[in-house]
Scaffold this motif. Structure first.
Motif, PDB file in Angstrom:
ATOM      1  N   ASN A 116     -11.020 -42.185 -14.178  1.00  0.00           N
ATOM      2  CA  ASN A 116      -9.757 -42.615 -13.593  1.00  0.00           C
ATOM      3  C   ASN A 116      -8.774 -42.910 -14.714  1.00  0.00           C
TER       4      ASN A 116
ATOM      5  N   THR B 122      -4.816 -43.530 -16.061  1.00  0.00           N
ATOM      6  CA  THR B 122      -3.639 -44.206 -15.530  1.00  0.00           C
ATOM      7  C   THR B 122      -2.383 -43.676 -16.213  1.00  0.00           C
TER       8      THR B 122
ATOM      9  N   LYS C 208      -0.037 -45.531 -11.910  1.00  0.00           N
ATOM     10  CA  LYS C 208      -0.781 -44.734 -10.926  1.00  0.00           C
ATOM     11  C   LYS C 208      -2.146 -44.354 -11.497  1.00  0.00           C
TER      12      LYS C 208
ATOM     13  N   LEU D 220      -4.985 -41.612 -11.734  1.00  0.00           N
ATOM     14  CA  LEU D 220      -5.146 -40.165 -11.609  1.00  0.00           C
ATOM     15  C   LEU D 220      -6.635 -39.826 -11.785  1.00  0.00           C
TER      16      LEU D 220
ATOM     17  N   HIS E 141      -9.993 -37.798 -12.234  1.00  0.00           N
ATOM     18  CA  HIS E 141     -10.490 -36.533 -12.783  1.00  0.00           C
ATOM     19  C   HIS E 141     -11.995 -36.562 -12.547  1.00  0.00           C
TER      20      HIS E 141
ATOM     21  N   SER F  13      -8.830 -32.068 -10.857  1.00  0.00           N
ATOM     22  CA  SER F  13      -7.836 -33.146 -10.889  1.00  0.00           C
ATOM     23  C   SER F  13      -6.578 -32.684 -10.167  1.00  0.00           C
ATOM     24  N   GLN F  14      -5.620 -33.563 -10.132  1.00  0.00           N
ATOM     25  CA  GLN F  14      -4.317 -33.207  -9.566  1.00  0.00           C
ATOM     26  C   GLN F  14      -3.721 -32.032 -10.342  1.00  0.00           C
TER      27      GLN F  14
END
Length: 159
Positions: free
Chosen positions: A57, A59, A63, A65, A67, A86-87
């Motif tokens: 996780n 940041t 936020k 993010l 992975h 991931s995003q």
């Protein structure tokens, strides 16, 4: 859709086994695995075994993010293969292969002699990226991550 491949190489002054283990120990991992300016690590969970999953996780601007992925191969100390999602991959699995190769001098001798420190060539290949933007973003991220590993390893070896 034509899948794209990213390849990055980095030479680091450390033994392959030490660099390899840094990828599998969550506490150490969270100290060096930073993909760029302003990026932090909120938490890391690694189940470092073939079939085991990981969650990183990161940041950015408050936020989280996530992975995540799954370890496919763990061949200590030479090769790691895992999925990466991931995003930035549009939540699609990509495949990452990292190899750790001890570097030899011009005479073919091991660099781990009394005059030279051990060196490793890390090669990171990420497959199944979809767009040029994904390649560019991951090139930047992985380059920063390998720089972070190099810096952290330099400090770690001084202890």
């Amino acid at each position: 859709m034509n899948p794209k491949v990213l390849r990055i190489e980095k030479r680091i002054n450390a033994e392959p086994s030490k660099l390899f283990r840094a990828w599998l120990n969550a506490e150490d991992f969270s100290r060096w695995f930073l993909s760029g300016e302003g990026i932090g690590i909120e938490s890391v969970t690694l189940d470092a075994r073939p079939g085991g999953k990981f969650l990183i996780n990161m940041t950015l601007d408050g936020k989280i993010l996530p992975h995540e992925g799954e370890y496919i191969k763990i061949e200590e100390p030479t090769k790691l293969v895992f999925t990466w999602r991931s995003q930035a991959t549009e939540n699609r699995d990509t495949l990452v292969t990292i190899t750790f190769q001890e570097i030899f001098d011009d005479l073919g001798k091991n660099t781990n002699d009394s005059r030279q420190k051990p060196k490793t060539l890390i090669t990171l290949i990420q497959e199944e990226l979809v767009t040029d933007i994904q390649v560019k973003m991951h090139h930047h991220g992985w380059t920063c991550i390998l720089e972070g590993l190099d810096s952290w390893m330099g400090e770690y070896l001084k202890k």
